[in-house]
Scaffold this motif. Structure first.
Motif, short mmCIF file in Angstrom:
data_model
loop_
_atom_site.label_atom_id
_atom_site.label_comp_id
_atom_site.label_asym_id
_atom_site.label_seq_id
_atom_site.Cartn_x
_atom_site.Cartn_y
_atom_site.Cartn_z
N THR A 94 0.80 -1.36 -0.07
CA THR A 94 -0.10 0.02 -0.18
C THR A 94 0.81 1.34 -0.03
N ILE A 95 1.93 1.20 0.88
CA ILE A 95 3.26 2.34 0.87
C ILE A 95 3.49 2.66 -0.52
N GLU A 96 3.86 1.57 -1.19
CA GLU A 96 4.49 1.59 -2.42
C GLU A 96 3.46 2.18 -3.52
N ASN A 97 2.27 1.65 -3.39
CA ASN A 97 1.25 2.08 -4.35
C ASN A 97 0.98 3.81 -4.14
N ALA A 98 1.10 4.13 -2.59
CA ALA A 98 0.80 5.61 -2.45
C ALA A 98 2.09 6.22 -2.86
N ARG A 99 3.38 6.06 -2.80
CA ARG A 99 4.37 6.54 -3.47
C ARG A 99 4.38 6.72 -4.80
N ALA A 100 3.93 5.74 -5.56
CA ALA A 100 3.67 5.73 -7.18
C ALA A 100 2.77 6.57 -7.23
N VAL A 101 1.58 6.68 -6.57
CA VAL A 101 0.54 7.80 -6.81
C VAL A 101 1.09 9.14 -6.66
N ILE A 102 1.74 9.36 -5.50
CA ILE A 102 2.39 10.54 -5.42
C ILE A 102 3.35 10.99 -6.50
N ARG A 103 4.27 10.10 -7.01
CA ARG A 103 5.07 10.31 -8.30
C ARG A 103 4.49 10.63 -9.45
N ALA A 104 3.30 9.97 -9.52
CA ALA A 104 2.43 10.54 -10.81
C ALA A 104 1.76 11.65 -10.58
N GLY A 105 1.28 12.08 -9.22
CA GLY A 105 0.76 13.44 -9.15
C GLY A 105 1.75 14.53 -9.36
N GLU A 106 3.09 14.21 -8.91
CA GLU A 106 4.11 15.17 -8.96
C GLU A 106 4.19 15.45 -10.66
N ALA A 107 4.47 14.31 -11.25
CA ALA A 107 4.68 14.39 -12.67
C ALA A 107 3.68 15.25 -13.45
N ALA A 108 2.46 15.03 -12.93
CA ALA A 108 1.20 15.74 -13.27
C ALA A 108 1.29 17.29 -13.02
N VAL A 109 1.65 17.52 -11.99
CA VAL A 109 1.97 19.09 -11.54
C VAL A 109 2.99 19.60 -12.33
N ASP A 110 4.42 18.89 -12.55
CA ASP A 110 5.18 19.48 -13.38
C ASP A 110 4.68 19.80 -14.76
N SER A 111 4.06 18.69 -15.28
CA SER A 111 3.47 19.10 -16.85
C SER A 111 2.62 20.23 -16.82
N ALA A 112 1.68 20.42 -15.59
CA ALA A 112 0.85 21.47 -15.69
C ALA A 112 1.53 22.76 -15.49
N ARG A 113 2.65 22.85 -14.82
CA ARG A 113 3.53 24.16 -14.70
C ARG A 113 4.16 24.28 -15.89
N LEU A 114 4.54 23.23 -16.82
CA LEU A 114 5.19 23.43 -17.87
C LEU A 114 4.19 23.98 -18.93
N GLN A 115 2.90 23.55 -18.89
CA GLN A 115 2.10 23.92 -19.84
C GLN A 115 1.63 25.54 -19.52
N LEU A 116 1.63 25.80 -18.12
CA LEU A 116 1.29 26.93 -17.59
C LEU A 116 2.35 28.03 -18.09
N GLY A 117 3.73 27.50 -18.05
CA GLY A 117 4.65 28.33 -18.41
C GLY A 117 4.54 28.98 -20.05
N TYR A 118 3.78 28.05 -20.91
CA TYR A 118 3.54 28.33 -22.16
C TYR A 118 2.66 29.38 -22.37
N THR A 119 1.81 30.05 -21.15
CA THR A 119 0.86 30.96 -21.17
C THR A 119 1.53 32.44 -21.24
N ALA A 120 2.76 32.33 -20.52
CA ALA A 120 3.42 33.55 -20.08
C ALA A 120 4.41 33.77 -21.05
N ILE A 121 4.67 34.80 -21.80
CA ILE A 121 5.74 34.96 -22.69
C ILE A 121 6.81 36.24 -22.24
#
Length: 330
Positions: A94-121
């Motif tokens: 369960t802990i490994e699964n929770a950590r995998a979910v956190i890593r996936a969430g962090e990757a999603a956050v990084d992707s969202a920040r990257l996409q957000l960076g495209y909106t500011a020039i």
């Protein structure tokens, strides 16, 4: 991510509890195994006594019943220990699964920040921006890069120009001499479109690698400070570069020089007022005058008018004309 982190904390707490359960089950098993071993020892001793008819059958049966009960208890303890160990393994999963979910969430956050960076020039340089090339709502950067606007630097400003091969040699030699001597005078000045002198001198900051074979010129660039914003992008100015300095150079008006088949000559008025033809070696041109390197001495008078009517040895009556002014630098 915060929710998943909280779930990870709960899973880690559950794992700690499962670890405690395993330790407790293991302790119970060890205790009951010790008691079972003691019961088996008593059962063997009492069985011997029963065979020798030294104790009653009921007393032996009681010892054997206690031993059987302890064996059942040990089996239950082993099952409880196995269950606790399985629960601990499940908690780790369960802990490994929770950590995998956190890593996936962090990757999603990084992707969202990257996409957000495209909106500011942000412009990579400071300067003045021209008109916008696109409007709000336009699709940009879909396949090819899209020009949004043009930003021009204003300070410093760069002036691009070109010189002939002969002038390029002079510019290069002067630059090398300045670099070796550490001279601070750049010798580059500007004249603005209204014929006023630009107050700040320039410096040569770029020399092209090769002469353009189509035009026979060398591309150069000079940098100028522009704190007053007098210079604007795309503006045309007159540039003057000091190529060479000659002290006590002998200057002759261009009107006095006659060029023919690669040679130059002029007429000098002698002390007896006779015209003498001289072949001269010319240097660089300085405004409306030529630098004469050989053929004429300082103080001699040269003919600048009526050259078509004069022949060598002809007597003339000269009238003095003032020498034409030259530019301050060339």
């Amino acid at each position: 991510v915060a929710r998943d982190t909280a779930q990870l904390g709960q899973a880690e707490a559950a794992l700690a509890q499962r670890g405690s359960d395993v330790e407790q089950a293991q302790a119970n098993l060890q205790r009951d195994l010790a008691q079972l071993e003691n019961a088996r020892t008593q059962e063997r001793r009492y069985r011997t006594l029963l065979q020798q008819e030294l104790i009653a059958r009921e007393q032996y049966d009681q010892i054997r019943t206690n031993m059987a009960a302890l064996e059942a208890t040990v089996q239950a303890d082993r099952a409880a220990f196995a269950n606790a160990e399985a629960a601990r393994v499940a908690a780790r999963a369960t802990i490994e699964n929770a950590r995998a979910v956190i890593r996936a969430g962090e990757a999603a956050v990084d992707s969202a920040r990257l996409q957000l960076g495209y909106t500011a020039i942000h412009s990579p340089l400071d300067g003045r921006m021209g008109r916008a090339e696109v409007r709000v709502g336009s699709l940009v950067g879909r396949l090819d890069s899209t020009l949004l606007a043009t930003v021009s630097t204003l300070d410093p400003m760069y002036v691009s120009f070109s010189v002939s091969e002969r002038e390029a040699l002079g510019v290069w030699r002067r630059r090398q001499a300045q670099m070796q001597a550490g001279a601070g005078a750049p010798g580059i000045t500007l004249t603005l479109p209204d014929d006023s002198a630009y107050p700040h001198p320039g410096r040569l900051d770029f020399v092209d690698r090769a002469i353009d074979p189509r035009t026979g010129t060398l591309a150069l660039r000079a940098a100028f400070r522009n704190p007053e914003r007098l210079l604007q992008p795309g503006q045309y100015v007159r540039l003057r570069v000091l190529v060479e300095e000659r002290t006590d150079a002998l200057l002759v008006p261009q009107a006095a020089i006659q060029e023919s088949q690669g040679s130059a000559s002029l007429f000098v008025v002698g002390p007896d007022h006779t015209a003498q033809a001289r072949t001269v070696r010319l240097g660089p041109r300085f405004g409306t005058q030529w630098v004469v390197e050989d053929g004429v001495r300082a103080g001699e008078q040269v003919v600048v008018r009526g050259l078509q009517q004069i022949r060598g040895g002809m007597r003339v009556e000269p009238t003095l004309d003032a020498a034409p002014p030259g530019p301050p630098a060339s």
